[in-house]
Design an enzyme around this catalytic site. Structure first.
Site, PDB file in Angstrom:
ATOM      1  N   LYS A  82      36.108  38.320  52.506  1.00 18.83           N
ATOM      2  CA  LYS A  82      36.243  37.993  51.084  1.00 18.83           C
ATOM      3  C   LYS A  82      37.018  36.680  50.943  1.00 18.83           C
ATOM      4  O   LYS A  82      38.045  36.474  51.596  1.00 18.83           O
ATOM      5  CB  LYS A  82      36.959  39.127  50.348  1.00 18.83           C
ATOM      6  CG  LYS A  82      37.036  38.926  48.839  1.00 18.83           C
ATOM      7  CD  LYS A  82      37.616  40.147  48.132  1.00 18.83           C
ATOM      8  CE  LYS A  82      37.686  39.910  46.632  1.00 18.83           C
ATOM      9  NZ  LYS A  82      38.236  41.071  45.891  1.00 18.83           N
ATOM     10  N   SER A 157      35.794  41.915  41.677  1.00 19.13           N
ATOM     11  CA  SER A 157      35.775  40.588  42.275  1.00 19.13           C
ATOM     12  C   SER A 157      35.140  40.542  43.667  1.00 19.13           C
ATOM     13  O   SER A 157      34.889  39.460  44.210  1.00 19.13           O
ATOM     14  CB  SER A 157      37.211  40.043  42.371  1.00 19.13           C
ATOM     15  OG  SER A 157      38.018  40.861  43.203  1.00 19.13           O
ATOM     16  N   SER A 181      38.054  45.969  41.470  1.00 18.17           N
ATOM     17  CA  SER A 181      37.364  44.893  42.186  1.00 18.17           C
ATOM     18  C   SER A 181      36.607  45.341  43.425  1.00 18.17           C
ATOM     19  O   SER A 181      35.753  44.613  43.922  1.00 18.17           O
ATOM     20  CB  SER A 181      38.356  43.799  42.577  1.00 18.17           C
ATOM     21  OG  SER A 181      38.712  43.035  41.445  1.00 18.17           O
TER      22      SER A 181
END
Length: 470
Positions: A82, A157, A181
């Site tokens: 990520k 996210s 997220s």
């Protein structure tokens, strides 16, 4: 090359095939690069892809194996980190043009652990700017799109991670979760995402090691693969004072097959926690149908929910406080460079008083005690992950639900962020689809610390859902 392994195989199957010599790390990488070439131009899930470095890493993994080196549990598996997690020597932008050329000198702890487990790094997964918001877009890389319908959001996210998983571009993914997220993109993309108990997946370095709203966690296409990755990410570290002490392998053992873990399970199911938030009718229908899935496997399902009436104020206060503390100086140095919704939340944090933060923590303490008592009567809470199905990718957030206006870009995420405040582990498991064919996950919540038990229940629910054709 083994014909038994494809980019859609489970991570456990891929790891076993590499370990047993049925496929090399280089061959496995090439399978995934072919999939990336085919899907990523449309989906925009993986950014900072470095094919040459990935091939060199795969070749190094094969040499290590050929010379009898110790193999980690993820040896040879392609992996994209990520883009909010610092990765040594690899461009890490946090989804911000301010950090467009940023290359960290050291790995975050999560990256340390996946590297040590033997992954072959290929790139990063796309994120919203500084991971703020549950729709993945930024002015540096653009928008990540849903593999099931590219006109729709992949969530966020960890939207790049979820989309890459669902499209078979990676077998596992790391993520992080403050207000949903990990969970929201898992629901939107039809994969599994675990927000673990606070302290289960330690993070380092942090600007505030005592901050307790956000946590890292694992994502995968199956619950069993989530358990595999949790076994790598979990465990204490001397640099993180709040880390729970259970060693990682506690969680990585293969989960029991079948639906046995649901027999006699006490399930509290609620679509809206007693009217606390609005839920799209199609999402509500899928969540309600999960009652039959549980009951069909022998669980006892009741319409019940904990009292979380203070959780909204608690989350919004702590989120604004956190964002201001972390990003306030950056906003001062780069006015106008952050997206308006993030700027507004940082400004909100500037206006908080010590009494506001104290109120939030006092409320959080009350909520934690209520959850402890609630879980004396029930084993698991089931509710929506997201209040809406995947919305159009050209929107920042859904402006209305069932015709009711959502005043802010956080309103539609309440079903996830109210659970954040409890500190309990929560997992998104695919539960069905809308009439338009869009994935919908159900959120399962267990007592703090009961992560392994939650994985067992989630795997049994997953098996029951498959058996029932959900």
């Amino acid at each position: 090359m083994s014909h038994q392994v494809t980019p859609d195989s489970s991570a456990r199957a891929m790891a076993a095939a590499v370990r047993e010599g049925r496929i090399s790390a280089r061959e496995l990488l090439e399978l995934h690069l072919e999939r990336i070439d085919r899907r990523n131009p449309e989906l925009n899930a993986i950014v900072n892809l470095d094919v040459d470095r990935a091939r060199a890493g795969a070749e190094a993994a094969d040499r290590h194996q050929a010379t009898g080196g110790r193999l980690g549990p993820l040896h040879g598996l392609p992996f994209a980190v990520k883009d909010t997690h610092a990765t040594a020597g690899w461009r890490t932008t946090y989804g911000s043009r301010i950090f467009a050329d940023h290359v960290p000198d050291e790995d975050e702890l999560i990256v340390e652990r996946v590297r040590r487990a033997g992954v072959v790094l290929i790139g990063k997964t796309n994120v919203p700017e500084f991971a703020a918001g549950s729709h993945t877009f930024n002015r540096l890389f653009g928008t990540t799109r849903n593999p099931h319908d590219p006109s729709r959001s992949a969530g966020g996210s960890s939207g790049g991670a979820a989309a890459a998983l669902a499209a078979g571009m990676v077998p596992l993914a790391d993520g992080s979760d403050m207000g949903g997220s990990l969970r929201n993109p898992a629901s939107f993309c039809g994969v599994v995402g675990l927000r673990p108990s606070l302290g289960r997946v330690p993070e380092w370095p942090l600007y505030n090691l005592w901050e307790t709203t956000s946590t890292g966690g694992p994502m995968a296409r199956t619950v069993d693969d989530v358990a595999l990755l949790l076994g790598v990410l979990a465990g204490p570290d001397p640099r993180t004072p709040l880390a729970l002490g259970d060693p990682g392998p506690t969680f990585s053992r293969p989960l029991p097959a079948g639906t046995g873990a649901l027999a006699g399970l006490r399930v509290a199911l609620s679509v809206d926690l007693g009217g606390v938030f609005e839920v799209d009718h199609d999402v509500a229908a899928v969540v309600e149908s999960s009652a039959a899935t549980f009951a069909g496997a022998g669980a006892r399902v009741a319409a019940a929910y904990p009292d979380l009436r203070e959780a909204d104020d608690t989350f919004r206060t702590l989120r604004a406080w956190h964002l201001q503390a972390k990003l306030g100086s950056l906003l001062a140095e780069h006015p106008g460079e952050l997206k308006p919704s993030l700027t507004d939340n940082i400004r909100l944090g500037e206006g908080l008083s010590g009494a506001d933060v104290a109120r939030a923590y006092t409320q959080r303490t009350t909520i934690a005690e209520r959850m402890r008592l609630f879980f004396e009567e029930y084993d698991v809470l089931a509710l929506p992950v997201s209040q809406v199905p995947p919305f159009p990718a050209d929107q920042e957030y859904p402006a209305e639900i069932n015709g009711r206006v959502q005043a802010t870009y956080l309103d539609w995420m309440r079903s996830a962020y109210l659970i954040t405040v409890t500190g309990c582990p929560a997992i998104s498991v695919p539960a069905g689809r809308t009439p338009a064919g869009l994935p919908v996950g159900v959120q399962l919540v267990a007592p703090h610390g009961a992560d392994r038990r939650l994985l067992e229940v989630a795997a049994a629910f997953e098996a029951a859902s498959v058996a029932s054709g959900s």
